[in-house]
Write a protein that holds these residues in place. Structure first.
Motif, PDB file in Angstrom:
ATOM      1  N   GLY A  82     -49.130 -16.010  30.576  1.00 46.59           N
ATOM      2  CA  GLY A  82     -48.108 -17.267  31.038  1.00 46.59           C
ATOM      3  C   GLY A  82     -48.530 -18.460  30.631  1.00 46.59           C
ATOM      4  O   GLY A  82     -47.820 -19.502  29.908  1.00 46.59           O
ATOM      5  N   LEU A  83     -50.005 -18.641  30.641  1.00 50.87           N
ATOM      6  CA  LEU A  83     -50.292 -20.093  30.002  1.00 50.87           C
ATOM      7  C   LEU A  83     -50.254 -20.222  28.677  1.00 50.87           C
ATOM      8  O   LEU A  83     -49.616 -21.241  28.184  1.00 50.87           O
ATOM      9  CB  LEU A  83     -51.856 -20.150  30.484  1.00 50.87           C
ATOM     10  CG  LEU A  83     -52.115 -20.343  32.012  1.00 50.87           C
ATOM     11  CD1 LEU A  83     -53.617 -20.069  32.160  1.00 50.87           C
ATOM     12  CD2 LEU A  83     -51.795 -21.516  32.364  1.00 50.87           C
ATOM     13  N   GLY A  84     -50.494 -19.131  27.828  1.00 48.61           N
ATOM     14  CA  GLY A  84     -50.156 -19.158  26.375  1.00 48.61           C
ATOM     15  C   GLY A  84     -48.560 -19.511  26.173  1.00 48.61           C
ATOM     16  O   GLY A  84     -48.361 -20.361  25.341  1.00 48.61           O
ATOM     17  N   PHE A  85     -47.713 -18.892  26.630  1.00 49.73           N
ATOM     18  CA  PHE A  85     -46.273 -18.998  26.566  1.00 49.73           C
ATOM     19  C   PHE A  85     -45.873 -20.520  26.928  1.00 49.73           C
ATOM     20  O   PHE A  85     -45.100 -21.047  26.313  1.00 49.73           O
ATOM     21  CB  PHE A  85     -45.614 -17.720  27.303  1.00 49.73           C
ATOM     22  CG  PHE A  85     -45.528 -16.401  26.743  1.00 49.73           C
ATOM     23  CD1 PHE A  85     -46.187 -16.405  25.544  1.00 49.73           C
ATOM     24  CD2 PHE A  85     -44.850 -15.538  27.271  1.00 49.73           C
ATOM     25  CE1 PHE A  85     -46.438 -15.270  25.022  1.00 49.73           C
ATOM     26  CE2 PHE A  85     -45.031 -14.049  27.024  1.00 49.73           C
ATOM     27  CZ  PHE A  85     -45.707 -14.020  25.802  1.00 49.73           C
ATOM     28  N   THR A  86     -46.470 -20.819  27.862  1.00 56.33           N
ATOM     29  CA  THR A  86     -46.264 -22.365  28.535  1.00 56.33           C
ATOM     30  C   THR A  86     -46.660 -23.259  27.221  1.00 56.33           C
ATOM     31  O   THR A  86     -45.899 -24.307  26.818  1.00 56.33           O
ATOM     32  CB  THR A  86     -47.009 -22.789  29.691  1.00 56.33           C
ATOM     33  OG1 THR A  86     -46.503 -21.761  30.644  1.00 56.33           O
ATOM     34  CG2 THR A  86     -46.593 -24.185  30.139  1.00 56.33           C
ATOM     35  N   GLY A  87     -47.878 -22.878  26.698  1.00 54.61           N
ATOM     36  CA  GLY A  87     -48.200 -23.964  25.423  1.00 54.61           C
ATOM     37  C   GLY A  87     -47.409 -23.890  24.363  1.00 54.61           C
ATOM     38  O   GLY A  87     -47.353 -24.973  23.724  1.00 54.61           O
ATOM     39  N   VAL A  96     -51.515 -23.986  18.837  1.00 56.18           N
ATOM     40  CA  VAL A  96     -51.720 -23.231  19.890  1.00 56.18           C
ATOM     41  C   VAL A  96     -52.569 -21.872  19.247  1.00 56.18           C
ATOM     42  O   VAL A  96     -53.600 -21.378  20.082  1.00 56.18           O
ATOM     43  CB  VAL A  96     -50.260 -22.462  20.431  1.00 56.18           C
ATOM     44  CG1 VAL A  96     -50.672 -21.468  21.283  1.00 56.18           C
ATOM     45  CG2 VAL A  96     -49.641 -23.644  20.902  1.00 56.18           C
ATOM     46  N   THR A  97     -52.447 -21.759  18.292  1.00 58.30           N
ATOM     47  CA  THR A  97     -53.183 -20.532  17.750  1.00 58.30           C
ATOM     48  C   THR A  97     -54.533 -20.875  17.262  1.00 58.30           C
ATOM     49  O   THR A  97     -55.444 -19.925  17.793  1.00 58.30           O
ATOM     50  CB  THR A  97     -52.631 -20.117  16.133  1.00 58.30           C
ATOM     51  OG1 THR A  97     -51.215 -19.824  16.279  1.00 58.30           O
ATOM     52  CG2 THR A  97     -53.373 -19.009  15.481  1.00 58.30           C
ATOM     53  N   ALA A  98     -55.001 -22.035  17.055  1.00 56.55           N
ATOM     54  CA  ALA A  98     -56.538 -22.485  16.787  1.00 56.55           C
ATOM     55  C   ALA A  98     -57.038 -22.494  18.211  1.00 56.55           C
ATOM     56  O   ALA A  98     -58.103 -22.155  18.057  1.00 56.55           O
ATOM     57  CB  ALA A  98     -56.435 -23.875  16.061  1.00 56.55           C
ATOM     58  N   ILE A  99     -56.351 -23.211  19.128  1.00 54.15           N
ATOM     59  CA  ILE A  99     -57.050 -23.083  20.296  1.00 54.15           C
ATOM     60  C   ILE A  99     -57.096 -22.092  21.064  1.00 54.15           C
ATOM     61  O   ILE A  99     -58.450 -21.698  21.675  1.00 54.15           O
ATOM     62  CB  ILE A  99     -56.199 -24.117  21.479  1.00 54.15           C
ATOM     63  CG1 ILE A  99     -56.201 -25.411  20.979  1.00 54.15           C
ATOM     64  CG2 ILE A  99     -57.051 -24.082  22.646  1.00 54.15           C
ATOM     65  CD1 ILE A  99     -55.040 -26.374  21.744  1.00 54.15           C
ATOM     66  N   GLY A 100     -56.517 -20.971  20.813  1.00 54.70           N
ATOM     67  CA  GLY A 100     -56.531 -19.527  21.217  1.00 54.70           C
ATOM     68  C   GLY A 100     -57.815 -18.806  20.641  1.00 54.70           C
ATOM     69  O   GLY A 100     -58.197 -17.959  21.093  1.00 54.70           O
ATOM     70  N   TYR A 101     -58.313 -19.256  19.389  1.00 58.44           N
ATOM     71  CA  TYR A 101     -59.439 -18.741  18.941  1.00 58.44           C
ATOM     72  C   TYR A 101     -60.636 -19.111  19.769  1.00 58.44           C
ATOM     73  O   TYR A 101     -61.771 -18.498  19.528  1.00 58.44           O
ATOM     74  CB  TYR A 101     -59.677 -19.430  17.413  1.00 58.44           C
ATOM     75  CG  TYR A 101     -58.609 -18.851  16.433  1.00 58.44           C
ATOM     76  CD1 TYR A 101     -57.967 -17.920  16.473  1.00 58.44           C
ATOM     77  CD2 TYR A 101     -58.347 -19.666  15.364  1.00 58.44           C
ATOM     78  CE1 TYR A 101     -57.187 -17.319  15.584  1.00 58.44           C
ATOM     79  CE2 TYR A 101     -57.548 -19.253  14.157  1.00 58.44           C
ATOM     80  CZ  TYR A 101     -56.819 -18.154  14.581  1.00 58.44           C
ATOM     81  OH  TYR A 101     -56.052 -17.711  13.546  1.00 58.44           O
ATOM     82  N   ALA A 102     -60.453 -19.897  20.856  1.00 58.44           N
ATOM     83  CA  ALA A 102     -61.815 -19.896  21.615  1.00 58.44           C
ATOM     84  C   ALA A 102     -61.954 -18.706  22.466  1.00 58.44           C
ATOM     85  O   ALA A 102     -63.168 -18.520  22.843  1.00 58.44           O
ATOM     86  CB  ALA A 102     -61.371 -21.206  22.477  1.00 58.44           C
ATOM     87  N   VAL A 159     -53.057 -24.339  27.172  1.00 57.13           N
ATOM     88  CA  VAL A 159     -53.542 -23.297  26.248  1.00 57.13           C
ATOM     89  C   VAL A 159     -55.052 -23.128  26.161  1.00 57.13           C
ATOM     90  O   VAL A 159     -55.577 -21.854  26.181  1.00 57.13           O
ATOM     91  CB  VAL A 159     -52.973 -23.697  24.675  1.00 57.13           C
ATOM     92  CG1 VAL A 159     -53.711 -22.703  23.564  1.00 57.13           C
ATOM     93  CG2 VAL A 159     -51.711 -23.958  24.522  1.00 57.13           C
ATOM     94  N   LEU A 160     -55.835 -24.015  26.458  1.00 55.62           N
ATOM     95  CA  LEU A 160     -57.314 -23.891  26.677  1.00 55.62           C
ATOM     96  C   LEU A 160     -57.633 -23.117  27.967  1.00 55.62           C
ATOM     97  O   LEU A 160     -58.229 -22.090  28.032  1.00 55.62           O
ATOM     98  CB  LEU A 160     -58.250 -25.222  26.791  1.00 55.62           C
ATOM     99  CG  LEU A 160     -59.527 -25.034  26.927  1.00 55.62           C
ATOM    100  CD1 LEU A 160     -60.180 -24.524  25.533  1.00 55.62           C
ATOM    101  CD2 LEU A 160     -60.354 -26.469  26.856  1.00 55.62           C
ATOM    102  N   MET A 161     -56.957 -23.193  28.909  1.00 54.94           N
ATOM    103  CA  MET A 161     -57.113 -22.545  30.133  1.00 54.94           C
ATOM    104  C   MET A 161     -56.803 -21.070  29.965  1.00 54.94           C
ATOM    105  O   MET A 161     -57.239 -19.870  30.289  1.00 54.94           O
ATOM    106  CB  MET A 161     -56.207 -23.200  31.413  1.00 54.94           C
ATOM    107  CG  MET A 161     -56.668 -24.402  32.032  1.00 54.94           C
ATOM    108  SD  MET A 161     -55.341 -25.009  32.907  1.00 54.94           S
ATOM    109  CE  MET A 161     -55.390 -23.890  34.318  1.00 54.94           C
TER     110      MET A 161
END
Length: 306
Positions: A82-87, A96-102, A159-161
């Motif tokens: 849900g957080l990713g879809f919001t982002g 979004v893709t780059a931050i998701g690599y965290a 997205v970080l969350m």
């Protein structure tokens, strides 16, 4: 082992997930994230059930010994989705893709904290390097004077969350694999995320037009197919071999972002993404080295015992 087949399946899974994210992003102006999570999860179920039937696991593959483990994994994983879809509705797709690599970097830390896994200086240093890369990507959004009222700043935080939640979900999965099969983990996450998404109905679900509903259904189908490709890739090749191909998603994100959403990446974002990817590859290579070392030790022990 069939490494080329494993790599091909991994790349295909990345393509499916990126297509899914693109469809969710395209619908984000009109469909709230909770509703998007429902479509993504519910319409993946037929694909997963078909996969179980093909594998001959339809009658028993979904059975579980740890229902509460699936509940908590579902809660955290659904929150991450849900957080990713919001982002996706607030930030460019490559960002979004780059931050998701965290997320895979945080898994290393959380595994040490919650699973008592041994993490050496090398991997901790790589994680630190990767988080510096994430901060570089985030820096324009979280600089002095940035306000959470700005959609991009809020998107960066969200997205970080989501990456934190995704990492925690992976920790739950690592706990589940000790008692649960892959089929059960995939099936029950899809079911729980579908049900949990329904609790967001009071936050303004809409009746999407036919064209948008078809896009969301396709997102669910692509997500289910991507999950099967991802799971299957690890049957044909070592995880350390196929894992780096996760980062091919950045190439796809840049291409789709530019040609579909008219998003031009900044130099800061590209540099930060390169740092994060470098750190991730270093961790994967280290995991492979440690895995080979453990294998040699087991063989040596077996030879001595024989």
């Amino acid at each position: 082992m069939q490494p080329l087949r494993g790599i091909l399946l991994k790349v295909m899974s990345v393509c499916m997930f990126m297509a899914m994210s693109s469809l969710i992003k395209a619908a984000s102006d009109d469909v709230p994230p909770g509703e998007a999570v429902f479509f993504r999860s519910f319409f993946a179920l037929p694909i997963i059930l078909g996969w179980l039937a093909i594998r001959g696991e339809l009658r028993h593959g979904w059975k579980t010994k740890n229902p509460m483990g699936h509940f908590w994994r579902g809660l955290v994983g659904t929150s991450a989705m849900g957080l990713g879809f919001t982002g996706l509705g607030l930030l460019p797709l490559p960002e979004v893709t780059a931050i998701g690599y965290a997320a895979p970097l945080l898994v290393v830390i959380f595994a040490a904290m919650f699973l008592n896994e041994q993490v050496g200086v090398f991997r901790l240093s790589a994680v630190a390097l990767g988080m510096v890369g994430v901060l570089i990507v985030l820096s324009p959004r979280l600089s002095v004077g940035a306000s959470l009222g700005a959609s991009e700043t809020l998107g960066a935080v969200v997205v970080l969350m989501g990456a934190v939640m995704a990492a925690l979900a992976q920790v739950f999965v690592r706990k589940l694999v000790s008692t649960e099969g892959t089929a059960a983990i995939v099936f029950w996450f899809t079911v729980t995320s579908s049900v949990m998404a329904l609790f967001t109905i009071p936050w303004g679900w809409t009746v999407p037009p036919v064209s948008m509903a078809l896009m969301l259904i396709l997102a669910g189908l692509f997500g289910g197919i991507g999950q099967i490709f991802l799971t299957s890739s690890y049957r044909f090749a070592d995880a350390s071999l196929v894992a780096p191909f996760d980062y091919s998603s950045m190439i796809l994100a840049l291409v789709i972002g530019y040609f579909v959403f008219d998003e031009v990446p900044t130099g800061t974002m590209l540099f930060g993404a390169a740092v994060v990817i470098s750190a991730g590859v270093l961790i994967i290579l280290r995991e492979r080295q440690l895995g080979l070392k453990r294998t040699r030790q087991r063989k040596a022990t077996g030879n001595v015992g024989g």
